[in-house]
Scaffold this motif. Structure first.
Motif, PDB file in Angstrom:
ATOM      1  N   LYS A 173       0.840  -1.203   0.000  1.00  0.00           N
ATOM      2  CA  LYS A 173       0.000   0.000   0.000  1.00  0.00           C
ATOM      3  C   LYS A 173       0.880   1.259   0.000  1.00  0.00           C
ATOM      4  O   LYS A 173       0.612   2.208  -0.751  1.00  0.00           O
ATOM      5  CB  LYS A 173      -0.903  -0.001   1.235  1.00  0.00           C
ATOM      6  N   HIS A 174       1.931   1.271   0.813  1.00  0.00           N
ATOM      7  CA  HIS A 174       2.826   2.424   0.854  1.00  0.00           C
ATOM      8  C   HIS A 174       3.684   2.504  -0.408  1.00  0.00           C
ATOM      9  O   HIS A 174       4.023   3.606  -0.849  1.00  0.00           O
ATOM     10  CB  HIS A 174       3.715   2.353   2.096  1.00  0.00           C
ATOM     11  N   LEU A 175       4.018   1.352  -0.974  1.00  0.00           N
ATOM     12  CA  LEU A 175       4.756   1.353  -2.241  1.00  0.00           C
ATOM     13  C   LEU A 175       3.889   1.937  -3.351  1.00  0.00           C
ATOM     14  O   LEU A 175       4.370   2.702  -4.190  1.00  0.00           O
ATOM     15  CB  LEU A 175       5.182  -0.079  -2.600  1.00  0.00           C
ATOM     16  N   LEU A 176       2.603   1.603  -3.342  1.00  0.00           N
ATOM     17  CA  LEU A 176       1.662   2.154  -4.318  1.00  0.00           C
ATOM     18  C   LEU A 176       1.517   3.666  -4.134  1.00  0.00           C
ATOM     19  O   LEU A 176       1.444   4.417  -5.109  1.00  0.00           O
ATOM     20  CB  LEU A 176       0.308   1.460  -4.170  1.00  0.00           C
ATOM     21  N   LEU A 177       1.508   4.103  -2.860  1.00  0.00           N
ATOM     22  CA  LEU A 177       1.421   5.538  -2.570  1.00  0.00           C
ATOM     23  C   LEU A 177       2.659   6.266  -3.090  1.00  0.00           C
ATOM     24  O   LEU A 177       2.542   7.333  -3.717  1.00  0.00           O
ATOM     25  CB  LEU A 177       1.280   5.750  -1.058  1.00  0.00           C
ATOM     26  N   HIS A 237       7.710   1.731 -12.457  1.00  0.00           N
ATOM     27  CA  HIS A 237       8.285   2.181 -11.194  1.00  0.00           C
ATOM     28  C   HIS A 237       7.847   1.278 -10.048  1.00  0.00           C
ATOM     29  O   HIS A 237       8.659   0.942  -9.173  1.00  0.00           O
ATOM     30  CB  HIS A 237       7.875   3.628 -10.906  1.00  0.00           C
ATOM     31  N   PHE A 238       6.596   0.893 -10.058  1.00  0.00           N
ATOM     32  CA  PHE A 238       6.090  -0.001  -9.008  1.00  0.00           C
ATOM     33  C   PHE A 238       6.828  -1.338  -9.049  1.00  0.00           C
ATOM     34  O   PHE A 238       7.264  -1.855  -8.016  1.00  0.00           O
ATOM     35  CB  PHE A 238       4.581  -0.232  -9.181  1.00  0.00           C
ATOM     36  N   ILE A 239       6.989  -1.900 -10.257  1.00  0.00           N
ATOM     37  CA  ILE A 239       7.640  -3.211 -10.399  1.00  0.00           C
ATOM     38  C   ILE A 239       9.111  -3.141  -9.987  1.00  0.00           C
ATOM     39  O   ILE A 239       9.605  -3.998  -9.241  1.00  0.00           O
ATOM     40  CB  ILE A 239       7.520  -3.712 -11.856  1.00  0.00           C
ATOM     41  N   ILE A 240       9.825  -2.105 -10.449  1.00  0.00           N
ATOM     42  CA  ILE A 240      11.251  -1.976 -10.136  1.00  0.00           C
ATOM     43  C   ILE A 240      11.461  -1.770  -8.639  1.00  0.00           C
ATOM     44  O   ILE A 240      12.318  -2.418  -8.015  1.00  0.00           O
ATOM     45  CB  ILE A 240      11.876  -0.810 -10.930  1.00  0.00           C
ATOM     46  N   ASP A 241      10.678  -0.880  -8.043  1.00  0.00           N
ATOM     47  CA  ASP A 241      10.823  -0.623  -6.608  1.00  0.00           C
ATOM     48  C   ASP A 241      10.391  -1.830  -5.775  1.00  0.00           C
ATOM     49  O   ASP A 241      10.933  -2.071  -4.690  1.00  0.00           O
ATOM     50  CB  ASP A 241      10.017   0.609  -6.204  1.00  0.00           C
ATOM     51  N   PHE A 242       9.422  -2.579  -6.271  1.00  0.00           N
ATOM     52  CA  PHE A 242       8.981  -3.787  -5.568  1.00  0.00           C
ATOM     53  C   PHE A 242      10.130  -4.800  -5.487  1.00  0.00           C
ATOM     54  O   PHE A 242      10.330  -5.441  -4.460  1.00  0.00           O
ATOM     55  CB  PHE A 242       7.787  -4.415  -6.286  1.00  0.00           C
ATOM     56  N   ALA A 249       2.452   6.547  -6.850  1.00  0.00           N
ATOM     57  CA  ALA A 249       1.494   7.586  -7.265  1.00  0.00           C
ATOM     58  C   ALA A 249       2.103   8.978  -7.113  1.00  0.00           C
ATOM     59  O   ALA A 249       1.977   9.842  -8.000  1.00  0.00           O
ATOM     60  CB  ALA A 249       0.215   7.467  -6.446  1.00  0.00           C
ATOM     61  N   ILE A 250       2.793   9.208  -5.980  1.00  0.00           N
ATOM     62  CA  ILE A 250       3.447  10.503  -5.745  1.00  0.00           C
ATOM     63  C   ILE A 250       4.568  10.720  -6.757  1.00  0.00           C
ATOM     64  O   ILE A 250       4.749  11.825  -7.273  1.00  0.00           O
ATOM     65  CB  ILE A 250       3.995  10.569  -4.301  1.00  0.00           C
ATOM     66  N   TYR A 251       5.295   9.645  -7.046  1.00  0.00           N
ATOM     67  CA  TYR A 251       6.382   9.717  -8.024  1.00  0.00           C
ATOM     68  C   TYR A 251       5.863  10.130  -9.397  1.00  0.00           C
ATOM     69  O   TYR A 251       6.482  10.950 -10.092  1.00  0.00           O
ATOM     70  CB  TYR A 251       7.076   8.355  -8.118  1.00  0.00           C
TER      71      TYR A 251
END
Length: 252
Positions: free
Chosen positions: A32-36, A72-77, A39-41
């Motif tokens: 949830k925080h990664l998704l946040l 970005h979500f996939i890489i940061d995950f 989104a901010i990114y």
């Protein structure tokens, strides 16, 4: 290349300046925080719609932002639990830059001409600087702070624990390892050093850069007698200066 620099600027803002330390830690354990964070990114990239040149460019911009969001979500995950080590950090950023390049290639020929912005800056505001140069300088100034500080810090070798215990409190403060106040003076000095180098380069005083490095070395003269510290100092200084020169050559 101006639009690529703008995309890079938005990346630096979203990934480093709009991400708090608390969110950075929370996203490691919470989707949830990664998704946040994602989104901010992505939020600054929405400003690219201001440069649209018709319905086709709007569609391409929308697709580009979706690509940035998902990638970005996939890489940061994948890298979120290894962002405090050098190689994962470098690979993470290189993958983000690759995606930015792909998005830039997708939209670069479908955006508005920026010559009008140059006329607006020079004529209406009275600034003797082009929009492209203004974006480049802004991007460089942001790059020399957080991203470069993190890269340099992760690249530095650890000082031997036994030797570190023998360093008195004043020396710890001077080296930027004051545990009590938690102030990283070394990092602050590095940022100021890079900032001065950029200013000297902008006004074409390249030879004066040597004075900055010499002044820094004089301040550390006594500590340079220690082999481990001198190696750490040399790596940090050379890497810091090299990164600034790369930014100036590529972006300015």
């Amino acid at each position: 290349m101006t639009y690529f620099t703008i995309l890079l600027l938005f990346h630096v803002l979203g990934d480093f300046y709009l991400q708090t330390q608390k969110l950075s830690e929370s996203k490691k354990h919470s989707n949830k925080h990664l998704l946040l964070h994602t989104a901010i990114y992505t939020l600054p990239f929405v400003l690219m719609f201001c440069f649209n040149d018709g319905s086709e460019s709007i569609l391409r911009l929308f697709i580009g932002i979706v690509i940035l969001f998902i990638s970005h979500f996939i890489i940061d995950f994948y890298f979120r639990k290894n962002d405090k080590t050098l190689m994962p950090f470098i690979i993470d950023q290189l993958l983000h830059l690759l995606v930015i390049f792909i998005v830039w290639f997708l939209i670069k020929n479908h955006l508005a001409n920026i010559d009008n912005l140059d006329d607006w800056l020079i004529s209406d505001l009275g600034l003797n600087i082009s929009f492209q140069k203004l974006v480049s300088i802004t991007t460089i100034m942001l790059l020399i702070v957080k991203p470069t500080s993190i890269l340099v810090e992760l690249s530095l070798p650890e000082i031997n624990d036994n030797k570190e215990k023998d360093i008195d409190k004043d020396d710890k403060k001077e080296q930027g390892i004051d545990k009590d106040n938690k102030v990283n003076y070394g990092s602050i000095i590095g940022v100021l050093e890079r900032f001065v180098i950029v200013l000297l380069a902008i006004i074409n005083l390249w030879t004066s850069i040597a004075i900055v490095i010499t002044a820094k070395s004089i301040a550390r003269f006594k500590q340079l007698e220690d082999k481990e510290f001198s190696q750490k100092y040399l790596i940090g200084t050379l890497l810091s200066v090299a990164m600034v020169l790369v930014y100036l050559i590529v972006l300015l």
